[in-house]
Design an enzyme around this catalytic site. Structure first.
Site, PDB file in Angstrom:
ATOM      1  N   SER A 142      -1.977 105.828  74.723  1.00 20.47           N
ATOM      2  CA  SER A 142      -1.269 105.625  75.946  1.00 20.47           C
ATOM      3  C   SER A 142       0.318 105.642  75.612  1.00 20.47           C
ATOM      4  CB  SER A 142      -1.693 104.083  76.339  1.00 20.47           C
ATOM      5  OG  SER A 142      -0.528 103.846  77.746  1.00 20.47           O
ATOM      6  N   TYR A 155      -2.740  94.458  75.831  1.00 25.64           N
ATOM      7  CA  TYR A 155      -3.173  96.168  76.096  1.00 25.64           C
ATOM      8  C   TYR A 155      -2.418  97.008  75.110  1.00 25.64           C
ATOM      9  CZ  TYR A 155      -3.601 100.434  78.472  1.00 25.64           C
ATOM     10  OH  TYR A 155      -4.177 101.885  78.657  1.00 25.64           O
TER      11      TYR A 155
HETATM   12  P1  NDP Z   1     -10.999 104.369  84.696  1.00 26.63           P
HETATM   13  O1  NDP Z   1     -10.933 102.754  84.864  1.00 26.63           O
HETATM   14  O2  NDP Z   1     -10.891 105.147  85.818  1.00 26.63           O
HETATM   15  O3  NDP Z   1     -11.924 104.736  83.455  1.00 26.63           O
HETATM   16  C1  NDP Z   1     -12.156 103.834  82.409  1.00 26.63           C
HETATM   17  C2  NDP Z   1     -13.432 104.322  81.790  1.00 26.63           C
HETATM   18  O4  NDP Z   1     -13.702 103.490  80.725  1.00 26.63           O
HETATM   19  C3  NDP Z   1     -14.633 104.199  82.751  1.00 26.63           C
HETATM   20  O5  NDP Z   1     -15.412 105.564  82.512  1.00 26.63           O
HETATM   21  C4  NDP Z   1     -15.556 103.106  82.263  1.00 26.63           C
HETATM   22  O6  NDP Z   1     -16.778 103.263  82.543  1.00 26.63           O
HETATM   23  C5  NDP Z   1     -15.380 103.148  80.810  1.00 26.63           C
HETATM   24  N1  NDP Z   1     -15.592 102.107  80.035  1.00 26.63           N
HETATM   25  C6  NDP Z   1     -14.982 100.629  80.218  1.00 26.63           C
HETATM   26  N2  NDP Z   1     -15.461  99.807  79.505  1.00 26.63           N
HETATM   27  C7  NDP Z   1     -16.491 100.241  78.921  1.00 26.63           C
HETATM   28  C8  NDP Z   1     -17.315  99.959  77.897  1.00 26.63           C
HETATM   29  N3  NDP Z   1     -17.452  98.854  77.267  1.00 26.63           N
HETATM   30  N4  NDP Z   1     -18.067 100.814  77.199  1.00 26.63           N
HETATM   31  C9  NDP Z   1     -18.237 102.267  77.803  1.00 26.63           C
HETATM   32  N5  NDP Z   1     -17.211 102.911  78.649  1.00 26.63           N
HETATM   33  C10 NDP Z   1     -16.340 101.799  79.191  1.00 26.63           C
HETATM   34  O7  NDP Z   1      -9.441 104.573  83.784  1.00 26.63           O
HETATM   35  P2  NDP Z   1      -8.884 105.461  83.114  1.00 26.63           P
HETATM   36  O8  NDP Z   1      -9.633 106.916  83.439  1.00 26.63           O
HETATM   37  O9  NDP Z   1      -7.313 105.686  83.477  1.00 26.63           O
HETATM   38  O10 NDP Z   1      -8.937 105.535  81.595  1.00 26.63           O
HETATM   39  C11 NDP Z   1      -9.476 106.055  80.460  1.00 26.63           C
HETATM   40  C12 NDP Z   1      -8.547 105.742  79.248  1.00 26.63           C
HETATM   41  O11 NDP Z   1      -7.067 106.356  79.763  1.00 26.63           O
HETATM   42  C13 NDP Z   1      -8.414 104.279  78.876  1.00 26.63           C
HETATM   43  O12 NDP Z   1      -8.327 104.416  77.322  1.00 26.63           O
HETATM   44  C14 NDP Z   1      -6.886 104.011  79.557  1.00 26.63           C
HETATM   45  O13 NDP Z   1      -6.416 102.915  78.459  1.00 26.63           O
HETATM   46  C15 NDP Z   1      -6.244 105.340  79.225  1.00 26.63           C
HETATM   47  N6  NDP Z   1      -5.108 105.336  79.788  1.00 26.63           N
HETATM   48  C16 NDP Z   1      -5.118 105.431  81.287  1.00 26.63           C
HETATM   49  C17 NDP Z   1      -3.771 105.547  81.940  1.00 26.63           C
HETATM   50  C18 NDP Z   1      -3.478 105.569  83.384  1.00 26.63           C
HETATM   51  O14 NDP Z   1      -2.541 105.454  83.887  1.00 26.63           O
HETATM   52  N7  NDP Z   1      -4.899 105.578  84.085  1.00 26.63           N
HETATM   53  C19 NDP Z   1      -2.481 105.492  81.188  1.00 26.63           C
HETATM   54  C20 NDP Z   1      -2.797 105.810  79.621  1.00 26.63           C
HETATM   55  C21 NDP Z   1      -3.896 105.471  79.087  1.00 26.63           C
HETATM   56  P3  NDP Z   1     -17.919 102.290  82.857  1.00 26.63           P
HETATM   57  O15 NDP Z   1     -17.232 100.868  83.591  1.00 26.63           O
HETATM   58  O16 NDP Z   1     -18.934 102.602  83.637  1.00 26.63           O
HETATM   59  O17 NDP Z   1     -18.674 101.644  81.682  1.00 26.63           O
END
Ligand code: NDP
Length: 248
Positions: A142, A155
């Site tokens: 990020s 975070y």
């Molecule tokens: P979402 O919340 O849409 O997706 C997050 C994903 O992580 C989901 O598929 C969720 O699946 C999964 N997840 C969370 N906890 C677990 C776990 N314990 N085991 C397996 N899977 C898990 O957010 P984003 O797509 O935005 O996030 C994806 C990545 O991008 C993250 O690492 C985030 O920090 C990073 N990011 C996002 C930004 C943004 O602005 N959106 C900016 C910078 C970085 P489920 O709950 O089904 O397990």
């Protein structure tokens, strides 16, 4: 450009947002993709998003990255099903932002276990297969992995940790042909901010995201595709992608 046809990928956090877009993009580019997350009902919605006639496919895999055995099982399932592992996109994450004072430390535990330890488990479990295939590990970090700000301490600490771990791993494995890629998105329109538990921070996050033309998950999927389709001698180690409107 290197073709992904016949290559095998594992994407974590594939049930929504960036991970879902990456899984679909890799399958559209011809890869066999194991898509991991806890919400398997959401993973089942991915296959219909793959273009008709695409050479790739999606296999939903139940995965909790905070549970080391679950990570090992998901990697084993991927290799048993598809026979190899070429690309891992370690993307699962949660962003439970809020000030240090008065924070619910359960949020910190969850972020460290998911974002930091979870991604370390994924790298550890996948590494033997990536060494065999001279594959690529893509790690979603990020902008918060490059600069911290008030309210994002825990975070940002997990994402700084992710960057440190990725750089150390890169130095260990790059001469063995394994590429380590850090993707550092700015604000992307996903479910991420909706999980914030602090009501003030939730309102602030929603306002912030609404104030810019955010990136779409597909914009980050394009960055991942760019990195993983480079010829073997080209290592794209770091990609910082912000919305044009995002200043910090
Ligand atoms: P979402 O919340 O849409 O997706 C997050 C994903 O992580 C989901 O598929 C969720 O699946 C999964 N997840 C969370 N906890 C677990 C776990 N314990 N085991 C397996 N899977 C898990 O957010 P984003 O797509 O935005 O996030 C994806 C990545 O991008 C993250 O690492 C985030 O920090 C990073 N990011 C996002 C930004 C943004 O602005 N959106 C900016 C910078 C970085 P489920 O709950 O089904 O397990």
């Amino acid at each position: 450009m290197q073709s992904l046809e016949g290559k095998v990928a594992l994407v974590t956090g594939a049930s929504s947002g960036i991970g879902a877009a990456v899984a679909v993009a890799l399958a559209n580019a011809g890869a066999h993709v194991a898509a991991g997350a806890r919400r398997t009902d959401r993973l089942a919605e991915l296959a219909p998003r793959v273009a008709a006639g695409a050479a790739g496919e999606i296999l939903p895999v139940k995965l909790d990255v905070a549970d080391e055995q679950s990570v090992r099982d998901a990697v084993a399932t991927t290799v048993e099903h598809f026979g190899r592992l070429d690309v891992v996109v370690s993307n699962a994450g949660v962003m439970l932002v809020g000030p240090v004072q008065g924070a619910d430390t359960a949020d910190w535990t969850r972020m460290v276990n998911t974002n930091l330890l979870g991604s370390m488990y994924v790298a550890h479990a996948a590494l033997p297969y990536l060494l065999e295939s001279k594959g690529t590990l893509v790690q979603t970090s990020s902008t918060a992995g490059r600069s911290a700000s008030a309210g994002s301490g825990a975070y940002a600490a997990t994402k700084f940790g992710v960057n440190a771990f990725a750089e150390a791993l890169r130095q260990e494995v790059t001469t063995q042909g394994v590429r380590v890629v850090l993707i550092e998105p700015g604000m992307v329109d996903t479910e991420l901010a909706s999980h914030v538990t602090d009501p003030t921070m939730l309102a602030m996050a929603e306002q912030l995201y609404a104030s810019v033309r955010t990136l779409r998950p597909e914009d980050i999927a394009n960055a991942v595709l760019y990195a993983v389709t480079q010829p073997g001698h080209v290592a794209v180690n770091e990609l910082l992608v912000r919305p044009t409107d995002q200043v910090a």
